[in-house]
Scaffold this active site. Sequence first.
Site, PDB file in Angstrom:
ATOM      1  N   PRO A  45      46.937  33.314 -69.523  1.00 53.13           N
ATOM      2  CA  PRO A  45      48.127  33.272 -69.059  1.00 53.13           C
ATOM      3  C   PRO A  45      48.215  32.625 -67.461  1.00 53.13           C
ATOM      4  O   PRO A  45      47.197  33.176 -66.958  1.00 53.13           O
ATOM      5  CB  PRO A  45      49.025  34.447 -69.265  1.00 53.13           C
ATOM      6  CG  PRO A  45      47.697  35.562 -69.108  1.00 53.13           C
ATOM      7  CD  PRO A  45      46.565  34.690 -69.882  1.00 53.13           C
ATOM      8  N   HIS A  46      49.057  31.853 -67.279  1.00 54.26           N
ATOM      9  CA  HIS A  46      49.125  31.437 -65.904  1.00 54.26           C
ATOM     10  C   HIS A  46      50.514  30.938 -65.449  1.00 54.26           C
ATOM     11  O   HIS A  46      51.491  30.777 -66.060  1.00 54.26           O
ATOM     12  CB  HIS A  46      48.047  30.120 -65.632  1.00 54.26           C
ATOM     13  CG  HIS A  46      48.332  29.174 -66.674  1.00 54.26           C
ATOM     14  ND1 HIS A  46      47.686  29.131 -68.002  1.00 54.26           N
ATOM     15  CD2 HIS A  46      48.866  27.814 -66.691  1.00 54.26           C
ATOM     16  CE1 HIS A  46      48.279  28.179 -68.700  1.00 54.26           C
ATOM     17  NE2 HIS A  46      48.633  27.134 -68.036  1.00 54.26           N
TER      18      HIS A  46
END
Length: 154
Positions: A65-66
């Site tokens: 996730p980013h």
Amino acid sequence: MDLSQLLKPQAVKVVSDVSSKKRLLQSIADLAEGLIGLKSSTIFDALQERESLGPTGVGHGVALPHARLHDLTEVQGAFLKLERPIDFDSADKQPVDLIFALFAPSDTGVDHLKALALVSRTLRDAALCAKLRANSDPATLHTLLTDAQASQAA
């Protein structure tokens, strides 16, 4: 750029009480709040917004996730190991237990992509993932991640 620049020792955590993707993203946001100095709710919203574009579960039990965030000056990461894997809508439909989250300034260009590529390459190593899964000490996990990347460069 190397993982020791992206991942501070205090940014590594073993989590036992997460049962959903939403709770995981909240745990990431809570951890990141102390690391990057932004509100947990801001971080959570940015992670959720990115996930709405498409899941960041890359397969083999790994998720990346980013989010891009205003008021951030450099790319930073956080690593979480889950004691119990959870569904993350991954490409291979496998639950995730190794999560490397990245946070980048909203105006960053290639640094964000370079960091994602670096983390992705590192966590594609099946032997490293096996070592990460076999350990529950945050300091050991940090060392495994940063040493693995250093040895790949050699």
